[in-house]
Design a protein around this motif. Structure first.
Motif, PDB file in Angstrom:
ATOM      1  N   UNK A 132       0.693  -1.322  -0.008  1.00 28.70           N
ATOM      2  CA  UNK A 132       0.079   0.074  -0.077  1.00 28.70           C
ATOM      3  C   UNK A 132       0.872   1.118   0.112  1.00 28.70           C
ATOM      4  N   UNK A 133       0.753   2.104  -1.019  1.00 28.36           N
ATOM      5  CA  UNK A 133       1.556   3.498  -1.129  1.00 28.36           C
ATOM      6  C   UNK A 133       2.891   3.118  -1.657  1.00 28.36           C
ATOM      7  N   UNK A 134       3.039   2.123  -2.741  1.00 30.14           N
ATOM      8  CA  UNK A 134       4.217   1.847  -3.307  1.00 30.14           C
ATOM      9  C   UNK A 134       3.990   2.176  -5.008  1.00 30.14           C
ATOM     10  N   UNK A 135       5.069   2.715  -5.709  1.00 31.37           N
ATOM     11  CA  UNK A 135       4.639   2.916  -7.064  1.00 31.37           C
ATOM     12  C   UNK A 135       5.050   1.660  -7.530  1.00 31.37           C
ATOM     13  N   UNK A 136       4.714   1.386  -8.894  1.00 33.53           N
ATOM     14  CA  UNK A 136       4.810   0.303  -9.617  1.00 33.53           C
ATOM     15  C   UNK A 136       6.220   0.253 -10.201  1.00 33.53           C
ATOM     16  N   UNK A 137       7.043   1.112 -10.205  1.00 31.19           N
ATOM     17  CA  UNK A 137       8.315   1.100 -10.640  1.00 31.19           C
ATOM     18  C   UNK A 137       9.234   0.736  -9.570  1.00 31.19           C
ATOM     19  N   UNK A 138       9.021   0.723  -8.220  1.00 35.50           N
ATOM     20  CA  UNK A 138       9.819   0.411  -7.231  1.00 35.50           C
ATOM     21  C   UNK A 138      10.055  -1.175  -6.884  1.00 35.50           C
ATOM     22  N   UNK A 139      11.437  -1.269  -7.008  1.00 28.72           N
ATOM     23  CA  UNK A 139      11.712  -2.640  -6.884  1.00 28.72           C
ATOM     24  C   UNK A 139      11.825  -3.147  -5.570  1.00 28.72           C
ATOM     25  N   UNK A 140      11.716  -2.398  -4.598  1.00 29.30           N
ATOM     26  CA  UNK A 140      11.911  -2.571  -3.275  1.00 29.30           C
ATOM     27  C   UNK A 140      10.703  -2.933  -2.437  1.00 29.30           C
ATOM     28  N   UNK A 141       9.569  -2.992  -3.062  1.00 30.17           N
ATOM     29  CA  UNK A 141       8.445  -3.241  -2.420  1.00 30.17           C
ATOM     30  C   UNK A 141       8.567  -4.566  -1.472  1.00 30.17           C
ATOM     31  N   UNK A 142       8.103  -4.569  -0.009  1.00 29.20           N
ATOM     32  CA  UNK A 142       8.172  -5.665   0.786  1.00 29.20           C
ATOM     33  C   UNK A 142       7.557  -6.683   0.693  1.00 29.20           C
ATOM     34  N   UNK A 143       6.255  -6.578   0.229  1.00 33.49           N
ATOM     35  CA  UNK A 143       5.403  -7.599   0.127  1.00 33.49           C
ATOM     36  C   UNK A 143       5.720  -8.366  -1.579  1.00 33.49           C
ATOM     37  N   UNK A 144       6.016  -7.377  -2.241  1.00 33.05           N
ATOM     38  CA  UNK A 144       6.291  -7.766  -3.924  1.00 33.05           C
ATOM     39  C   UNK A 144       7.522  -8.753  -3.704  1.00 33.05           C
ATOM     40  N   UNK A 145       8.535  -8.378  -2.920  1.00 37.04           N
ATOM     41  CA  UNK A 145       9.774  -9.260  -2.739  1.00 37.04           C
ATOM     42  C   UNK A 145       9.496 -10.616  -2.079  1.00 37.04           C
ATOM     43  N   UNK A 146       8.479 -10.525  -1.067  1.00 36.56           N
ATOM     44  CA  UNK A 146       8.168 -11.824  -0.340  1.00 36.56           C
ATOM     45  C   UNK A 146       7.238 -12.683  -1.294  1.00 36.56           C
ATOM     46  N   UNK A 147       6.517 -12.265  -2.046  1.00 36.34           N
ATOM     47  CA  UNK A 147       5.776 -12.749  -3.259  1.00 36.34           C
ATOM     48  C   UNK A 147       6.832 -13.737  -4.169  1.00 36.34           C
ATOM     49  N   UNK A 148       7.895 -12.838  -4.725  1.00 35.56           N
ATOM     50  CA  UNK A 148       8.772 -13.508  -5.392  1.00 35.56           C
ATOM     51  C   UNK A 148       9.686 -14.436  -4.780  1.00 35.56           C
ATOM     52  N   UNK A 149       9.826 -14.427  -3.462  1.00 33.66           N
ATOM     53  CA  UNK A 149      10.755 -15.398  -2.819  1.00 33.66           C
ATOM     54  C   UNK A 149       9.767 -16.766  -2.535  1.00 33.66           C
ATOM     55  N   UNK A 150       8.503 -16.538  -2.222  1.00 30.16           N
ATOM     56  CA  UNK A 150       7.700 -17.585  -2.178  1.00 30.16           C
ATOM     57  C   UNK A 150       7.553 -18.462  -3.868  1.00 30.16           C
ATOM     58  N   UNK A 151       7.378 -17.568  -4.756  1.00 25.19           N
ATOM     59  CA  UNK A 151       7.491 -18.242  -6.006  1.00 25.19           C
ATOM     60  C   UNK A 151       8.636 -18.971  -6.139  1.00 25.19           C
ATOM     61  N   UNK A 152       9.844 -18.645  -5.947  1.00 21.83           N
ATOM     62  CA  UNK A 152      10.978 -19.287  -5.984  1.00 21.83           C
ATOM     63  C   UNK A 152      11.184 -20.522  -5.286  1.00 21.83           C
ATOM     64  N   UNK A 153      10.409 -20.709  -4.208  1.00 24.49           N
ATOM     65  CA  UNK A 153      10.419 -21.903  -3.300  1.00 24.49           C
ATOM     66  C   UNK A 153       9.493 -23.057  -3.954  1.00 24.49           C
ATOM     67  N   UNK A 154       8.559 -22.462  -4.967  1.00 23.79           N
ATOM     68  CA  UNK A 154       7.847 -23.566  -5.708  1.00 23.79           C
ATOM     69  C   UNK A 154       6.307 -23.579  -4.963  1.00 23.79           C
TER      70      UNK A 154
END
Length: 523
Positions: free
Chosen positions: A51-73
């Motif tokens: 909430x409150x993050x630009x779509x260009x921001x690569x440091x979004x906390x939940x976005x990066x948590x999502x990617x980590x879970x994706x990488x785990x399968x």
């Protein structure tokens, strides 16, 4: 049944559209995507919200948590309102949706714009969507830059937090007003400096009087302001000389608003780069001054006349970054000076906790950098000479001695840690008995908690060093080839120090002026 990760994002610009834009709200995004899963009988693995993050921001906390879970399968499908909610950065889109997700076997779906990596038409559609999203962000960024530049030129304060001595006007967030609680401290700093006091004297006076430092003052007021330098500093919320220096050189206290001192590299890269002083935006008389122009002028004249040698010298000393205080574990800082004819350069080293004015370390005395270099050089040559004479140097002997020092240090640290815990328990009992007030207990507990954390970190580091040392004792075969490159050293230079020395610990002097120096070798 596929496991679905729902990702929702709401940027600041979306919030500015107003409450009537229901499709942009987090709540409506969640409801839409939950319903989408229910209709298809899909299992929701987790919901990720930025909430409150630009779509260009690569440091979004939940976005990066999502990617980590994706990488785990753990995830089969990533579901968003549309592709722009996932990212507006074409590089990120290509890196994950069109590369990593395929590799991980993950399907991406954007409901509103019909983005679906299982669709044959997606590969063509995504190019136009990604290009549009990036142009949108670039356009928004350009508009924001122009708006901020206009506000700076109009003398409007645009930062999120007011400088120490001021506060943001509750009736106009672009205007500064005097903070009656801290402005007198700023005046005191300028008056003391103009009156002849140095940085250290000012720091000692403020800390002795119990005046909270700027970062500590903001914390007590409940501000969300975070000073990363202060968080990492050894001063633990106290005043330091660097803080005094920043205040004395800040023209804002004259009523002149100075902005635009740095800028982000681009709309994609938020790292800051300093702006040339000639390009700063200076607008006079935008707010009430804390000090008068005469005091400012006298301050700047004295600052220029006392420019430090260290700032002009770019040369690293051989031991730069390698010397620590044996008492508190903090770095020892260098002070450079010359003889009267400026023909010979000297330097001293002093514990940072004392040098920066925090004064919370008993190791107060400086040590000559040249003397320290001499001690290190002598011990290094002793090792080399022993090897060259006998050809039977036992590196494990060096490591064994170092191991004894580390184990002794670990014992002392553990005893200090245990003592801190006992003192805290004793104080808690005194509080229960009514011998100590709640306020005094809270202050005492914070100090001991900070001490415990610092000791725990040093204990962990020492244990790690003990492990390294024991490993070196087990394996010393390759070290002989390093020392065989040398026979005798006449002078300690940076290359030699980097080759042989991990770090040096300097203890406080005893009654005779002697001090223990422990050299941790890389050999």
């Amino acid at each position: 049944m596929p496991k679905v990760a729902i990702y929702c994002r709401l940027s600041i610009e979306d919030k500015d559209k107003g409450k009537n834009d229901a499709s942009a709200s987090i709540r409506n995004q969640k409801d839409m995507l939950r319903e989408y899963c229910r209709e298809r009988d899909w299992e929701i693995f987790d919901i990720y919200v930025d909430d409150g993050y630009s779509g260009i921001d690569r440091s979004r906390p939940e976005f990066n948590r999502l990617l980590r879970d994706c990488g785990k399968g753990d995830i089969d499908i990533v579901l968003c309102k549309d592709q722009s909610r996932f990212s507006r950065d074409t590089v990120v889109i290509e890196q994950f949706i069109n590369d990593k997700f395929l590799e991980w076997g993950i399907r991406f779906i954007g409901v509103a714009d019909n983005a679906d990596t299982d669709s044959e038409s997606y590969s063509t559609m995504r190019l136009f969507t990604s290009a549009y999203n990036e142009m949108y962000v670039k356009d928004i960024s350009s508009k924001i830059r122009r708006t901020l530049a206009y506000k700076r030129e109009q003398g409007q304060f645009i930062a999120s937090f007011a400088p120490y001595g001021y506060q943001i006007d509750p009736d106009d967030r672009h205007h500064l007003i005097i903070d009656e609680e801290t402005a007198p401290v700023v005046r005191q700093i300028f008056e003391m400096y103009v009156g002849g006091a140095g940085y250290r004297a000012i720091v000692m006076k403020l800390n002795a009087d119990g005046i909270a430092s700027p970062s500590e003052y903001k914390r007590r007021k409940g501000s969300k302001y975070v000073n990363q330098n202060a968080e990492l500093s050894s001063a633990k919320g106290l005043w330091t000389q660097s803080t005094i220096a920043r205040i004395l050189s800040n023209e804002i206290y004259t009523g002149t608003l100075v902005q635009g001192k740095s800028h982000s590299l681009s709309y994609k890269n938020k790292k800051r780069r300093k702006t040339n002083q000639a390009d700063w935006v200076r607008v006079p008389d935008t707010h009430e001054p804390v000090i008068d122009v005469e005091t400012w002028g006298r301050t700047q004249a004295r600052l220029k006349s006392h420019a430090r040698v260290g700032k002009r010298s770019q040369e690293l000393s051989p031991l730069s970054g390698k010397v620590r205080c044996a008492v508190c574990g903090r770095p020892m800082k260098r002070s450079v000076y010359y003889n009267k004819s400026r023909t010979i350069k000297y330097y001293n080293m002093q514990c940072a906790a004392y040098k920066n004015g925090a004064m919370n370390c008993s190791n107060k005395t400086c040590i000559s950098g040249l003397v320290l270099e001499g001690n290190v050089l002598a011990e290094l040559n002793s090792i080399v000479e022993k090897y060259c004479q006998t050809d039977k140097i036992r590196f494990e002997d060096i490591y064994s001695e170092q191991l004894k020092q580390l184990e002794a240090e670990l014992l002392k640290l553990s005893e200090r840690h245990s003592s801190a815990e006992k003192r805290l328990l004793s104080m808690y009992k005194d509080k229960l008995d009514g011998a100590v007030s709640d306020e005094d207990y809270a202050i005492f507990r914070k100090g001991l908690r900070d001490e415990e954390q610092e000791l725990s970190a040093r204990i962990a580091e020492t244990r790690q060093n003990i492990g390294k040392c024991r490993q070196l004792i087990r394996d010393t075969g390759e070290q002989r080839s390093v020392i065989e490159k040398y026979t005798h050293f006449d002078k300690l230079d940076r290359n030699i120090a980097d080759e042989f020395i991990d770090y040096v610990e300097v203890g406080e002097p005893d009654e005779s002026g002697e001090r223990e120096i422990h050299i941790h070798w890389k050999l």
